[in-house]
Design a protein around this motif. Sequence first.
Motif, PDB file in Angstrom:
ATOM      1  N   ALA A   1       0.984  -1.234   0.234  1.00 17.98           N
ATOM      2  CA  ALA A   1      -0.540   0.143  -0.679  1.00 17.98           C
ATOM      3  C   ALA A   1       0.727   1.407   0.114  1.00 17.98           C
ATOM      4  CB  ALA A   1      -0.767  -0.299   1.114  1.00 17.98           C
ATOM      5  N   SER A   2       2.033   1.238   0.752  1.00 15.63           N
ATOM      6  CA  SER A   2       3.154   2.025   0.757  1.00 15.63           C
ATOM      7  C   SER A   2       3.330   2.661  -0.780  1.00 15.63           C
ATOM      8  CB  SER A   2       4.071   2.063   1.852  1.00 15.63           C
ATOM      9  OG  SER A   2       4.842   1.122   1.725  1.00 15.63           O
TER      10      SER A   2
ATOM     11  N   ASP B   1     -16.001   3.573  -4.536  1.00 17.18           N
ATOM     12  CA  ASP B   1     -15.663   4.009  -6.359  1.00 17.18           C
ATOM     13  C   ASP B   1     -14.193   4.350  -5.326  1.00 17.18           C
ATOM     14  OD1 ASP B   1     -13.908   5.775  -8.044  1.00 17.18           O
ATOM     15  OD2 ASP B   1     -15.647   6.928  -8.224  1.00 17.18           O
ATOM     16  N   ILE B   2     -13.295   2.888  -5.464  1.00 18.74           N
ATOM     17  CA  ILE B   2     -12.176   2.679  -4.663  1.00 18.74           C
ATOM     18  C   ILE B   2     -11.187   2.820  -5.790  1.00 18.74           C
ATOM     19  CG2 ILE B   2     -11.098   0.442  -3.898  1.00 18.74           C
ATOM     20  CD1 ILE B   2     -13.438  -0.293  -2.752  1.00 18.74           C
ATOM     21  N   THR B   3      -9.699   3.036  -5.682  1.00 21.97           N
ATOM     22  CA  THR B   3      -9.163   3.469  -6.194  1.00 21.97           C
ATOM     23  C   THR B   3      -7.699   3.043  -5.744  1.00 21.97           C
ATOM     24  OG1 THR B   3      -9.053   5.451  -6.918  1.00 21.97           O
ATOM     25  CG2 THR B   3      -6.818   5.005  -7.584  1.00 21.97           C
ATOM     26  N   GLY B   4      -6.497   1.805  -6.463  1.00 24.59           N
ATOM     27  CA  GLY B   4      -6.128   1.216  -5.669  1.00 24.59           C
ATOM     28  C   GLY B   4      -4.664   0.190  -6.528  1.00 24.59           C
TER      29      GLY B   4
ATOM     30  N   ALA C   1      -6.136  -1.048  -1.121  1.00 23.86           N
ATOM     31  CA  ALA C   1      -7.228   0.411  -1.510  1.00 23.86           C
ATOM     32  C   ALA C   1      -6.062   1.343  -0.805  1.00 23.86           C
ATOM     33  CB  ALA C   1      -8.185   0.542  -1.089  1.00 23.86           C
ATOM     34  N   GLN C   2      -5.976   1.941  -1.736  1.00 21.48           N
ATOM     35  CA  GLN C   2      -5.343   3.826  -1.642  1.00 21.48           C
ATOM     36  C   GLN C   2      -6.953   4.670  -1.154  1.00 21.48           C
ATOM     37  OE1 GLN C   2      -5.461   6.761  -4.153  1.00 21.48           O
ATOM     38  NE2 GLN C   2      -4.719   8.232  -2.314  1.00 21.48           N
TER      39      GLN C   2
END
Length: 483
Positions: free
Chosen positions: A11-12, A96-99, A115-116
């Motif tokens: 995630a980072s 609504d998901i961005t990642g 997910a971000q």
Amino acid sequence: MLTLLRRAVSASRLCPCAAGGTQHYCSSAKKIRIRDALTRLDTGSSIRIQGWVRSVRSQKNHLFLHVSDGSSLQPLQVVANSDLNIRGLTFGCAVDITGSLEKSPSQKQRVELQAQNVEVVGECSPVDFPFKIKERHSLEYIRQFPHLRCRTNAFSSLLRIRSEATAATHSYFRDNGFVQIHTPIITSNDCEGAGELFQVEPSGNEHSLDKENPHFFSVPAYLTVSGQLHLEVMAGAFPAVYTFGPTFRAENSQSRRHLAEFYMVEAEISFIESLEDLMKVMEDLFKASTEHLLSQCAEDVGLFHKFISPGQREKVDLMLKSSFNVISYTEAIDILSRNSEQFTFKTEWGCDLQTEHEKFLVKHCGNVPVFVTDYPYDLKPFYARDNQDQPRHTAAAVDLLVPGVGELCGGSLREERLELLKTRLAQAGLEDTYAWYLQLRQFGSVPHGGFGMGFERYLQCVLGVDNIKDTVPFARSSRSCLL
């Protein structure tokens, strides 16, 4: 712990905009369907998905979501840091998901979305929502909510299957040289002759000023019960035509077999002179469409065969590998009459076959579809070709009966002989009404025939669905509420 650490490190690395936990979209993220994320995309892809939450689970510093967007039965697992502090994230909400798409450490799925950013677009109260997260709802239960049942696994699968079956039908006809015709929905014809019609008139009074002829179309108009007669028009210029669209019957029945609005697949073929030619098209259409469904919608069809109609897949496989049986109407009556089973309706020559008779005949023939040919002439509409046989007068008509449903298709050779057709119409008092139809036999007429297949009944047959109202997006039947 190692799994959670991998997820945190992944995630980072998502993108520079993740710094400081700021929630806004990464411009490099590509919006895709969940089906593609599950099956096509490489890991490491920065993506954006939009859909509805099917489950929410909290574990230490992470949230685990299952998100679906209707593109597949399988949802995508989303892993988000719990410090994102997402308000309104519940079962049923829209997100609504961005990642970043990463390889999943679990054996149950190939990938997961790290997910971000997670935004709740539309909240959903799990208390008021009629579908509960850990319950498997029956088709009867979800039928009470026609405006919401597309959110369930079973009905979303049904709609994907229906869409693919539609494509398979068009593909079969296109590949076999048929021309698609958009036949009218408003017509003056009662093709079936049963009188179960919805009449069409304007709702206002401005069109009814002519007292001598108050009809908008100058004649009474109805919602179509069949596109067949219009297809016969086109069969005078094309060797093979078909239509696929809604039809309507004002039949006052609320049974599991009846709809007031349903879809029909209808075909008309020129230059054919035998029922065998017609039956071959009917059997080929059924098998080609079904094989396509089993190939392209395996997961969705599998849901029905596993949870709704166990054992149905074996029945479908038997239908596909077997040649369809053929018996005459007279043979069918003999089979029914010799049987010891008590029927509600009589089984003498000249009576119409009822559903109980049709299902028995299919069972008698080894649960393989069966064509019943050469029905009594008086049972069939005016356009069915006269076999001119005695002492039992029959028409060159055929029905296809299938397991669990009964009649799926009905067709006939058409009466192309002008004088015989004139006599039949005159006897019914329809010679003036169908003067245009008689003209088709005067100008380059050829032997021809056609059939119609109930699309919802086809889905019932393949999926093993008992109630026809569970095969259509919005069921229309007598006394039902309309959205």
